[in-house]
Enzyme design. Structure first.
Site, mmCIF file in Angstrom:
data_model
loop_
_atom_site.group_PDB
_atom_site.id
_atom_site.type_symbol
_atom_site.label_atom_id
_atom_site.label_comp_id
_atom_site.label_asym_id
_atom_site.label_seq_id
_atom_site.Cartn_x
_atom_site.Cartn_y
_atom_site.Cartn_z
ATOM 1 N N GLY A 10 46.273 16.789 67.225
ATOM 2 C CA GLY A 10 45.715 17.119 65.912
ATOM 3 C C GLY A 10 45.492 15.844 65.100
ATOM 4 O O GLY A 10 45.781 14.734 65.558
ATOM 5 N N PHE A 11 45.001 16.036 63.897
ATOM 6 C CA PHE A 11 44.643 14.894 63.040
ATOM 7 C C PHE A 11 45.847 13.989 62.753
ATOM 8 O O PHE A 11 45.871 12.814 63.142
ATOM 9 C CB PHE A 11 44.000 15.439 61.749
ATOM 10 C CG PHE A 11 43.984 14.491 60.595
ATOM 11 C CD1 PHE A 11 43.427 13.217 60.720
ATOM 12 C CD2 PHE A 11 44.515 14.866 59.359
ATOM 13 C CE1 PHE A 11 43.403 12.336 59.642
ATOM 14 C CE2 PHE A 11 44.496 13.994 58.279
ATOM 15 C CZ PHE A 11 43.947 12.734 58.417
ATOM 16 N N GLY A 13 49.058 14.248 63.842
ATOM 17 C CA GLY A 13 49.870 13.967 65.034
ATOM 18 C C GLY A 13 49.315 12.805 65.851
ATOM 19 O O GLY A 13 50.069 11.948 66.329
ATOM 20 N N THR A 123 54.812 21.077 54.068
ATOM 21 C CA THR A 123 53.667 20.804 53.173
ATOM 22 C C THR A 123 54.073 20.995 51.710
ATOM 23 O O THR A 123 54.992 21.781 51.417
ATOM 24 C CB THR A 123 52.499 21.766 53.494
ATOM 25 O OG1 THR A 123 51.526 21.680 52.440
ATOM 26 C CG2 THR A 123 52.938 23.215 53.608
ATOM 27 N N ASP A 124 53.355 20.338 50.810
ATOM 28 C CA ASP A 124 53.594 20.555 49.372
ATOM 29 C C ASP A 124 53.210 21.976 48.960
ATOM 30 O O ASP A 124 53.629 22.462 47.910
ATOM 31 C CB ASP A 124 52.809 19.542 48.518
ATOM 32 C CG ASP A 124 51.300 19.564 48.741
ATOM 33 O OD1 ASP A 124 50.825 20.290 49.634
ATOM 34 O OD2 ASP A 124 50.597 18.841 48.002
ATOM 35 N N GLU A 125 52.402 22.648 49.788
ATOM 36 C CA GLU A 125 51.929 23.980 49.396
ATOM 37 C C GLU A 125 53.054 25.011 49.341
ATOM 38 O O GLU A 125 52.895 26.079 48.762
ATOM 39 C CB GLU A 125 50.805 24.440 50.333
ATOM 40 C CG GLU A 125 49.658 23.453 50.293
ATOM 41 C CD GLU A 125 48.343 23.967 50.834
ATOM 42 O OE1 GLU A 125 48.100 25.177 50.819
ATOM 43 O OE2 GLU A 125 47.547 23.115 51.266
ATOM 44 N N TYR A 147 49.016 30.915 54.696
ATOM 45 C CA TYR A 147 49.344 29.627 55.321
ATOM 46 C C TYR A 147 50.627 29.054 54.703
ATOM 47 O O TYR A 147 51.581 28.727 55.419
ATOM 48 C CB TYR A 147 48.190 28.631 55.144
ATOM 49 C CG TYR A 147 48.636 27.194 55.293
ATOM 50 C CD1 TYR A 147 49.112 26.722 56.520
ATOM 51 C CD2 TYR A 147 48.645 26.317 54.204
ATOM 52 C CE1 TYR A 147 49.569 25.413 56.653
ATOM 53 C CE2 TYR A 147 49.097 25.017 54.337
ATOM 54 C CZ TYR A 147 49.561 24.562 55.559
ATOM 55 O OH TYR A 147 50.017 23.272 55.684
ATOM 56 N N ALA A 148 50.631 28.935 53.366
ATOM 57 C CA ALA A 148 51.781 28.329 52.693
ATOM 58 C C ALA A 148 53.049 29.141 52.946
ATOM 59 O O ALA A 148 54.136 28.577 53.147
ATOM 60 C CB ALA A 148 51.504 28.213 51.199
ATOM 61 N N LYS A 151 54.358 28.369 56.368
ATOM 62 C CA LYS A 151 55.003 27.051 56.410
ATOM 63 C C LYS A 151 56.362 27.101 55.706
ATOM 64 O O LYS A 151 57.326 26.468 56.145
ATOM 65 C CB LYS A 151 54.108 25.983 55.762
ATOM 66 C CG LYS A 151 52.893 25.606 56.581
ATOM 67 C CD LYS A 151 53.213 24.971 57.932
ATOM 68 C CE LYS A 151 53.751 23.576 57.836
ATOM 69 N NZ LYS A 151 53.937 22.977 59.197
ATOM 70 N N ASN A 176 48.302 16.166 50.058
ATOM 71 C CA ASN A 176 47.045 16.244 50.825
ATOM 72 C C ASN A 176 46.772 14.913 51.531
ATOM 73 O O ASN A 176 46.734 13.867 50.874
ATOM 74 C CB ASN A 176 45.865 16.546 49.892
ATOM 75 C CG ASN A 176 45.757 18.019 49.573
ATOM 76 O OD1 ASN A 176 46.623 18.572 48.913
ATOM 77 N ND2 ASN A 176 44.700 18.660 50.047
ATOM 78 N N LYS A 186 38.316 20.624 56.374
ATOM 79 C CA LYS A 186 39.070 20.224 55.177
ATOM 80 C C LYS A 186 38.119 19.492 54.218
ATOM 81 O O LYS A 186 37.104 18.933 54.655
ATOM 82 C CB LYS A 186 40.232 19.305 55.566
ATOM 83 C CG LYS A 186 41.234 19.960 56.506
ATOM 84 C CD LYS A 186 42.144 20.925 55.767
ATOM 85 C CE LYS A 186 42.919 21.837 56.684
ATOM 86 N NZ LYS A 186 43.925 21.201 57.479
ATOM 87 N N ARG A 270 38.209 30.373 46.322
ATOM 88 C CA ARG A 270 39.165 30.767 47.355
ATOM 89 C C ARG A 270 40.160 31.750 46.736
ATOM 90 O O ARG A 270 40.746 31.443 45.678
ATOM 91 C CB ARG A 270 39.879 29.497 47.835
ATOM 92 C CG ARG A 270 41.054 29.717 48.737
ATOM 93 C CD ARG A 270 41.826 28.414 48.982
ATOM 94 N NE ARG A 270 41.225 27.583 49.993
ATOM 95 C CZ ARG A 270 41.646 26.340 50.286
ATOM 96 N NH1 ARG A 270 42.650 25.798 49.628
ATOM 97 N NH2 ARG A 270 41.054 25.638 51.227
ATOM 98 N N GLY A 272 43.400 33.369 45.540
ATOM 99 C CA GLY A 272 44.747 32.805 45.359
ATOM 100 C C GLY A 272 44.771 31.290 45.293
ATOM 101 O O GLY A 272 45.804 30.663 45.535
#
Ligand code: TYD
Length: 344
Positions: A10-11, A13, A123-125, A147-148, A151, A176, A186, A270, A272
């Site tokens: 992945g990006f 990683g 993640t910060d999310e 997603y958040a 995580k 981010n 993204k 988007r 939420g």
């Protein structure tokens, strides 16, 4: 030292593997990645010949495969995840599978084989929107997207393995991230690839949502410090003072690539959508970390990279276009979705 990196194609990683092998050339790095839609071994062609590097195609939900991979491992760094909020709105199930179940499999196997260090990249999310100031690692979690939430579940599961079994878990919550090789779903790479092809750039809602951007090499640097100096059971935010509204970011990119702001197209927000994320990272700074790359420097090297690697991203962009997010198909302004509800 033998490291098991999950999601290394992945990006982030792939940048981490390159960074680590450059700084620790005698280490062994095993990259396990299922090569899903976001994984690409082309990101790693320059490290393939490194004697310490090995790639294994595998699924982190496969307990037997993970059992074998974990043998003799000193540290795990867990990037493998479904990461795109917009996809989680369309279908949460892959997020639950990889981010919760997959994380659980890795933790169980790491515990069974007494792995010394387990870095869980969160993640910060997980904090949800932060309208004023900044949150530190003790703040309550308030994830808003599937997603958040997935995580946050993985993040808490990881912490539970420290408290229950004494597994050497450290949770990292980055802001981010951007840089070369990020998937063009993204914001920054989407904007760059659309600008390159002269396509409209979708801005969700009013475009005044705020994000704090950090260049990917600075995150790798933070992860190395945390791996080497962080204490088990800790959580580290990786923040950035480089906060911009999405409109500011997109306008700056268009300026850098000499394209008109007429490409900006306001679309349905988007559901939420979190207005702002902001974290306090004093704990990490106490380990001696400091970001080295300014937003401008990072952006200009990222722009250059996308301009020189159209052969990498063109087929990806084509494939992504074949599966648009269903919620974006609603006509602009028709949604009853609340974009800025009460914030904890
Ligand atoms: P993204 O890169 O998806 O990261 P995250 O949602 O994890 O912060 O999106 C960054 C911001 O850009 C976010 O506020 C959503 C917004 N955005 C758009 O306005 N248009 C787009 O096409 C995308 C992908 C994102």
């Amino acid at each position: 030292m033998k490291l098991l990196v999950t999601g290394g194609a992945g990006f982030i990683g792939s940048h981490f593997i390159r960074f680590w092998l450059r700084r620790h050339p005698s280490d062994e790095v095993v990259n396990v990645d299922q090569l899903g839609y976001a994984g690409s071994l082309e990101r790693l062609t320059d490290v393939e010949s490194h004697s310490g590097y090995r790639f294994v195609r595998g699924d982190i939900c496969d307990s037997d495969a993970v059992h074998t991979l974990m043998q003799g491992v000193d540290g795990v760094i867990h990037f493998a995840a479904q990461t795109h909020v917009d996809r989680s709105i369309t279908d949460a199930s892959p997020f639950l599978r990889t981010n919760v179940e997959g994380t659980g499999v890795l933790l169980r196997q790491a515990h069974a084989q007494a792995v010394r260090r387990f870095i869980h990249v969160s993640t910060d999310e997980v904090y949800g929107p932060v309208l004023d100031g900044a949150v530190d690692e003790r703040a309550a979690l308030s994830p808003r997207s599937p997603y958040a939430a997935s995580k946050a579940a993985g993040d808490m599961l990881a912490q539970s393995f420290f408290h229950t079994y004494g597994l050497g878990v450290i949770v990292v919550r980055p802001t981010n991230i951007f840089g070369p090789g990020q998937l063009p779903e993204k914001l920054i790479p989407l904007c760059l690839t659309h600008a390159y092809e002269g396509r409209p750039i979708p801005i969700y809602g009013d475009g005044l949502q705020r994000r704090a951007w950090l260049f990917v090499d600075d995150l790798c640097d933070a992860l190395e410090r945390i791996m080497e100096q962080g204490s088990a059971g800790s959580i580290y935010n990786v923040a950035s003072p480089q906060e911009r509204t999405n409109l500011e970011t997109v306008r700056r990119i268009l300026q850098l690539v000499d394209r008109s702001t007429d490409l900006i197209q306001f679309v349905m927000d988007r559901p939420g959508h979190d207005r702002r994320y902001a974290m306090d990272d004093r704990a990490l700074c106490l380990l001696g970390w400091q970001a080295k790359t300014s937003f401008e420097e990072g952006l200009s090297s990222t722009v250059k990279w996308y301009w020189q690697h159209a052969e990498w991203w063109r087929p990806i962009v084509q494939a992504l276009r074949e599966n648009p997010y269903h919620w974006l198909n609603r006509p602009f302004g028709s949604g009853s979705v609340q974009t800025s509800g009460a914030v904890v």
